[in-house]
Motif scaffolding. Structure first.
Motif, PDB file in Angstrom:
ATOM      1  N   GLY A 268       1.257  -1.409   0.139  1.00  0.00           N
ATOM      2  CA  GLY A 268       0.178   0.198  -0.222  1.00  0.00           C
ATOM      3  C   GLY A 268       0.921   1.006  -0.053  1.00  0.00           C
ATOM      4  N   VAL A 269       0.107   2.199  -0.893  1.00  0.00           N
ATOM      5  CA  VAL A 269       1.333   3.927  -0.522  1.00  0.00           C
ATOM      6  C   VAL A 269      -0.044   4.866   0.423  1.00  0.00           C
ATOM      7  N   TYR A 270       0.839   5.321   1.149  1.00  0.00           N
ATOM      8  CA  TYR A 270       0.037   6.065   2.437  1.00  0.00           C
ATOM      9  C   TYR A 270       0.702   7.050   1.743  1.00  0.00           C
ATOM     10  N   PHE A 271      -0.334   8.568   1.858  1.00  0.00           N
ATOM     11  CA  PHE A 271      -0.109   9.127   1.202  1.00  0.00           C
ATOM     12  C   PHE A 271      -1.448  10.333   1.674  1.00  0.00           C
ATOM     13  N   HIS A 272      -0.988  11.712   1.968  1.00  0.00           N
ATOM     14  CA  HIS A 272      -1.728  13.187   2.773  1.00  0.00           C
ATOM     15  C   HIS A 272      -1.554  13.569   0.546  1.00  0.00           C
ATOM     16  N   VAL A 273      -2.391  14.547   0.801  1.00  0.00           N
ATOM     17  CA  VAL A 273      -3.291  15.584   0.279  1.00  0.00           C
ATOM     18  C   VAL A 273      -2.301  17.278   0.645  1.00  0.00           C
ATOM     19  N   GLU A 274      -1.789  17.467  -0.197  1.00  0.00           N
ATOM     20  CA  GLU A 274      -1.647  19.236   0.269  1.00  0.00           C
ATOM     21  C   GLU A 274      -2.277  20.104  -0.510  1.00  0.00           C
ATOM     22  N   GLU A 275      -2.250  21.194  -0.921  1.00  0.00           N
ATOM     23  CA  GLU A 275      -2.049  22.108  -1.805  1.00  0.00           C
ATOM     24  C   GLU A 275      -1.439  21.706  -2.981  1.00  0.00           C
ATOM     25  N   GLY A 276      -0.253  22.014  -3.028  1.00  0.00           N
ATOM     26  CA  GLY A 276       0.526  22.036  -4.490  1.00  0.00           C
ATOM     27  C   GLY A 276       1.033  20.694  -4.262  1.00  0.00           C
ATOM     28  N   SER A 277       0.962  19.948  -2.953  1.00  0.00           N
ATOM     29  CA  SER A 277       1.597  18.348  -3.405  1.00  0.00           C
ATOM     30  C   SER A 277       0.919  17.562  -2.617  1.00  0.00           C
ATOM     31  N   ILE A 278       1.441  16.043  -2.972  1.00  0.00           N
ATOM     32  CA  ILE A 278       1.240  14.790  -2.527  1.00  0.00           C
ATOM     33  C   ILE A 278       2.712  14.289  -2.232  1.00  0.00           C
ATOM     34  N   ASN A 279       2.001  14.003  -0.719  1.00  0.00           N
ATOM     35  CA  ASN A 279       3.249  13.534   0.105  1.00  0.00           C
ATOM     36  C   ASN A 279       3.380  12.251   0.417  1.00  0.00           C
ATOM     37  N   VAL A 280       3.787  11.236   0.106  1.00  0.00           N
ATOM     38  CA  VAL A 280       4.020   9.477   0.406  1.00  0.00           C
ATOM     39  C   VAL A 280       4.675   9.410   1.227  1.00  0.00           C
ATOM     40  N   LEU A 281       4.098   8.808   2.706  1.00  0.00           N
ATOM     41  CA  LEU A 281       4.615   8.802   4.320  1.00  0.00           C
ATOM     42  C   LEU A 281       5.194   7.218   3.599  1.00  0.00           C
ATOM     43  N   ALA A 282       5.288   6.364   3.440  1.00  0.00           N
ATOM     44  CA  ALA A 282       4.723   5.247   3.334  1.00  0.00           C
ATOM     45  C   ALA A 282       4.843   4.189   2.142  1.00  0.00           C
ATOM     46  N   VAL A 283       5.751   3.544   1.384  1.00  0.00           N
ATOM     47  CA  VAL A 283       5.197   2.189   0.565  1.00  0.00           C
ATOM     48  C   VAL A 283       5.321   1.255   1.323  1.00  0.00           C
ATOM     49  N   LEU A 284       4.388   0.160   2.042  1.00  0.00           N
ATOM     50  CA  LEU A 284       4.666  -1.298   3.027  1.00  0.00           C
ATOM     51  C   LEU A 284       3.773  -2.091   1.925  1.00  0.00           C
ATOM     52  N   HIS A 285       4.195  -3.444   2.969  1.00  0.00           N
ATOM     53  CA  HIS A 285       3.614  -4.557   2.708  1.00  0.00           C
ATOM     54  C   HIS A 285       2.236  -4.502   3.358  1.00  0.00           C
ATOM     55  N   LEU A 286       1.334  -5.448   3.085  1.00  0.00           N
ATOM     56  CA  LEU A 286       0.269  -5.056   3.331  1.00  0.00           C
ATOM     57  C   LEU A 286       0.584  -5.906   4.603  1.00  0.00           C
ATOM     58  N   HIS A 287       1.125  -6.789   4.938  1.00  0.00           N
ATOM     59  CA  HIS A 287       0.949  -8.089   5.724  1.00  0.00           C
ATOM     60  C   HIS A 287       2.264  -7.956   6.656  1.00  0.00           C
ATOM     61  N   ARG A 288       2.934  -6.886   6.789  1.00  0.00           N
ATOM     62  CA  ARG A 288       3.579  -6.809   8.052  1.00  0.00           C
ATOM     63  C   ARG A 288       3.809  -5.139   8.333  1.00  0.00           C
ATOM     64  N   LEU A 289       3.416  -4.599   9.421  1.00  0.00           N
ATOM     65  CA  LEU A 289       3.277  -4.091  10.198  1.00  0.00           C
ATOM     66  C   LEU A 289       2.721  -2.884   9.112  1.00  0.00           C
ATOM     67  N   PRO A 290       1.504  -3.061   9.211  1.00  0.00           N
ATOM     68  CA  PRO A 290       0.765  -1.836   8.011  1.00  0.00           C
ATOM     69  C   PRO A 290       0.426  -0.211   8.865  1.00  0.00           C
ATOM     70  N   GLU A 291       0.723  -0.721  10.207  1.00  0.00           N
ATOM     71  CA  GLU A 291       0.552   1.209  11.009  1.00  0.00           C
ATOM     72  C   GLU A 291       1.523   1.773  10.679  1.00  0.00           C
ATOM     73  N   MET A 292       2.994   1.222   9.843  1.00  0.00           N
ATOM     74  CA  MET A 292       3.907   1.572  10.486  1.00  0.00           C
ATOM     75  C   MET A 292       4.181   3.070   9.925  1.00  0.00           C
ATOM     76  N   TRP A 293       3.060   3.347   8.674  1.00  0.00           N
ATOM     77  CA  TRP A 293       2.486   4.856   8.413  1.00  0.00           C
ATOM     78  C   TRP A 293       2.949   6.220   9.566  1.00  0.00           C
ATOM     79  N   LYS A 294       1.701   5.692  10.434  1.00  0.00           N
ATOM     80  CA  LYS A 294       1.712   5.948  11.622  1.00  0.00           C
ATOM     81  C   LYS A 294       2.667   7.525  12.264  1.00  0.00           C
ATOM     82  N   SER A 295       3.328   6.605  12.205  1.00  0.00           N
ATOM     83  CA  SER A 295       4.860   6.800  12.718  1.00  0.00           C
ATOM     84  C   SER A 295       5.535   8.143  11.990  1.00  0.00           C
TER      85      SER A 295
END
Length: 98
Positions: free
Chosen positions: A69-96
């Motif tokens: 999964g690609v975890y990201f958030h959208v801002e006015e001028g950019s899309i920031n990719v927070l993490a690209v993580l395996h869905l079965h290994r620590l998928p909540e890691m993006w929160k940090s």
């Protein structure tokens, strides 16, 4: 409005580790992973809000043939990719990284 895709350094490390692992499994598989990830990035830039929110303002796009999964958030001028993580290994890691 075209937004710039910003891949954070930790996300880049996620990507490289996954590509190396897949390449070690089978020649050419790492390149297939990177190609599919590039396609996901294009879909994200084209219409980031098509992807569901997983929490607050963080969206997740799924790869089609790899369990990532690609975890990201959208801002006015950019899309920031927070993490690209395996869905079965620590998928909540993006929160940090938010």
């Amino acid at each position: 409005m075209a937004r710039r895709l910003v891949v954070q350094s930790q996300s880049d490390l996620d990507i490289q580790a996954a590509a190396v692992w897949y390449e070690d499994q089978q020649s050419g598989l790492g390149a297939r992973f990177l190609n599919e990830l590039d396609q996901a990035f294009l879909r994200i830039v084209d219409n980031p809000r098509q992807f569901p929110r997983v929490e607050d303002e963080v969206h997740r796009a799924l790869l089609r043939h790899f369990p990532y999964g690609v975890y990201f958030h959208v801002e006015e001028g950019s899309i920031n990719v927070l993490a690209v993580l395996h869905l079965h290994r620590l998928p909540e890691m993006w929160k940090s990284r938010n």
